[in-house]
Design an enzyme around this catalytic site. Structure first.
Site, PDB file in Angstrom:
ATOM      1  N   LYS A 110      -1.073  -1.643  -4.733  1.00  0.00           N
ATOM      2  CA  LYS A 110      -1.929  -0.454  -4.835  1.00  0.00           C
ATOM      3  C   LYS A 110      -1.007   0.740  -5.092  1.00  0.00           C
ATOM      4  O   LYS A 110      -0.712   1.522  -4.171  1.00  0.00           O
ATOM      5  CB  LYS A 110      -2.637  -0.277  -3.488  1.00  0.00           C
ATOM      6  CG  LYS A 110      -4.101   0.039  -3.570  1.00  0.00           C
ATOM      7  CD  LYS A 110      -4.652   0.297  -2.198  1.00  0.00           C
ATOM      8  CE  LYS A 110      -5.758  -0.655  -1.851  1.00  0.00           C
ATOM      9  NZ  LYS A 110      -6.351  -0.362  -0.528  1.00  0.00           N
ATOM     10  N   ARG A 130     -11.170 -12.770   5.865  1.00  0.00           N
ATOM     11  CA  ARG A 130      -9.907 -13.183   5.247  1.00  0.00           C
ATOM     12  C   ARG A 130     -10.117 -14.455   4.427  1.00  0.00           C
ATOM     13  O   ARG A 130      -9.406 -14.720   3.466  1.00  0.00           O
ATOM     14  CB  ARG A 130      -8.841 -13.451   6.313  1.00  0.00           C
ATOM     15  CG  ARG A 130      -8.367 -12.207   7.066  1.00  0.00           C
ATOM     16  CD  ARG A 130      -7.154 -12.572   7.896  1.00  0.00           C
ATOM     17  NE  ARG A 130      -6.829 -11.626   8.943  1.00  0.00           N
ATOM     18  CZ  ARG A 130      -5.993 -10.589   8.805  1.00  0.00           C
ATOM     19  NH1 ARG A 130      -5.426 -10.351   7.645  1.00  0.00           N
ATOM     20  NH2 ARG A 130      -5.720  -9.792   9.818  1.00  0.00           N
ATOM     21  N   ASP A 153       0.875  -1.167   0.000  1.00  0.00           N
ATOM     22  CA  ASP A 153       0.000   0.000   0.000  1.00  0.00           C
ATOM     23  C   ASP A 153       0.926   1.234   0.000  1.00  0.00           C
ATOM     24  O   ASP A 153       1.437   1.620  -1.050  1.00  0.00           O
ATOM     25  CB  ASP A 153      -0.864  -0.124   1.266  1.00  0.00           C
ATOM     26  CG  ASP A 153      -2.040   0.813   1.287  1.00  0.00           C
ATOM     27  OD1 ASP A 153      -2.085   1.741   0.486  1.00  0.00           O
ATOM     28  OD2 ASP A 153      -2.931   0.627   2.138  1.00  0.00           O
TER      29      ASP A 153
HETATM   30  C1  PRP Z   1      -1.254  -4.815   5.744  1.00  0.00           C
HETATM   31  C2  PRP Z   1      -0.676  -5.683   4.655  1.00  0.00           C
HETATM   32  C3  PRP Z   1       0.748  -5.227   4.545  1.00  0.00           C
HETATM   33  C4  PRP Z   1       0.672  -3.777   4.939  1.00  0.00           C
HETATM   34  C5  PRP Z   1       0.759  -2.934   3.712  1.00  0.00           C
HETATM   35  O1  PRP Z   1      -0.976  -5.408   6.954  1.00  0.00           O
HETATM   36  O2  PRP Z   1      -0.763  -7.041   4.982  1.00  0.00           O
HETATM   37  O3  PRP Z   1       1.599  -5.934   5.425  1.00  0.00           O
HETATM   38  O4  PRP Z   1      -0.582  -3.561   5.604  1.00  0.00           O
HETATM   39  O5  PRP Z   1       0.665  -1.589   4.020  1.00  0.00           O
HETATM   40  P1  PRP Z   1       1.809  -0.545   3.750  1.00  0.00           P
HETATM   41  O6  PRP Z   1       2.382  -0.807   2.386  1.00  0.00           O
HETATM   42  O7  PRP Z   1       1.045   0.760   3.797  1.00  0.00           O
HETATM   43  O8  PRP Z   1       2.812  -0.634   4.833  1.00  0.00           O
HETATM   44  P2  PRP Z   1      -1.836  -5.258   8.279  1.00  0.00           P
HETATM   45  O9  PRP Z   1      -1.055  -4.406   9.217  1.00  0.00           O
HETATM   46  O10 PRP Z   1      -3.226  -4.791   7.939  1.00  0.00           O
HETATM   47  O11 PRP Z   1      -1.837  -6.699   8.873  1.00  0.00           O
HETATM   48  P3  PRP Z   1      -2.450  -8.096   8.347  1.00  0.00           P
HETATM   49  O12 PRP Z   1      -1.431  -8.703   7.426  1.00  0.00           O
HETATM   50  O13 PRP Z   1      -2.622  -8.863   9.603  1.00  0.00           O
HETATM   51  O14 PRP Z   1      -3.768  -7.829   7.640  1.00  0.00           O
END
Ligand code: PRP
Length: 183
Positions: free
Chosen positions: A139, A173, A111
């Site tokens: 993204k 999930r 992201d």
């Molecule tokens: C989400 C996803 C990535 C991260 C990406 O993890 O799994 O690890 O966010 O975001 P970024 O590029 O903005 O850093 P999340 O913290 O939601 O944990 P999860 O894997 O348990 O869903």
């Protein structure tokens, strides 16, 4: 398009499971070819970031033909804004010493890029032989920090992504499709 799992009421499918499986098969072949050519006969340590990447890791690794092992880590990001104000804390570290190993990070989504940027740095400090990254979704519109990603499953729009590891309040999930929730 419908899926059999429980979904949020405002859920829309981007990619059904057939499409995801097909893409995983392509990725698995590409990745295996890369390791066969560059590191013939060597093991690949697949590192999944919990919890979101579990579904993708399971499916992708079953499409790979190179010798491999799996391990997991959990990180949490806190703070926001610039790279210097964002911290990534390890909540669960790898059980494996990655020094001298070929490491493939398997992520569910990139992201802003903060998480992978930091995790990559942390793992590089441990002196792996090689370090590559595959993500199920990307993204790019949201990117704040550049991350060298080697393989991307799907580019997605800047919408709330749900299913195939992506959650809403930790639920959904298990939805086999990747989609989004309307605001
Ligand atoms: C989400 C996803 C990535 C991260 C990406 O993890 O799994 O690890 O966010 O975001 P970024 O590029 O903005 O850093 P999340 O913290 O939601 O944990 P999860 O894997 O348990 O869903």
């Amino acid at each position: 398009m419908t899926v059999k799992q429980h979904t949020p009421s405002n859920f829309h499918v981007w990619f059904d499971y057939e499409t995801i499986k097909k893409r995983n098969a392509e990725l698995g072949e590409e990745i295996s070819k890369f390791y066969n050519e560059n590191y013939p006969g060597e093991d690949v340590l697949c590192v999944g970031l919990l919890r979101g990447a579990v579904y993708f890791l399971v499916d992708l690794t079953r499409e790979m033909s190179v010798p491999l092992t799996v391990d997991f880590m959990t990180v949490s990001s806190y703070g926001s804004g610039t790279e210097s104000t964002l911290n990534v804390k390890i909540l669960k570290d790898l059980d494996t010493d990655i020094a001298g190993k070929n490491v493939l990070i398997i992520e569910d989504i990139i992201d802003t890029g903060h998480t992978l940027h930091k995790v990559r740095k942390m793992l590089l400090d441990r002196n792996p032989k090689s370090l590559h990254i595959v993500t199920c979704c990307d993204k790019p519109e949201r990117r704040l920090v550049e991350v060298p990603v080697d393989w991307v499953g799907f580019e997605v729009e800047n919408k709330f992504t749900v299913g195939y590891g992506f959650e809403v309040d930790q639920k959904f999930r298990n939805v086999t499709a990747i989609g989004y929730c309307e605001d």
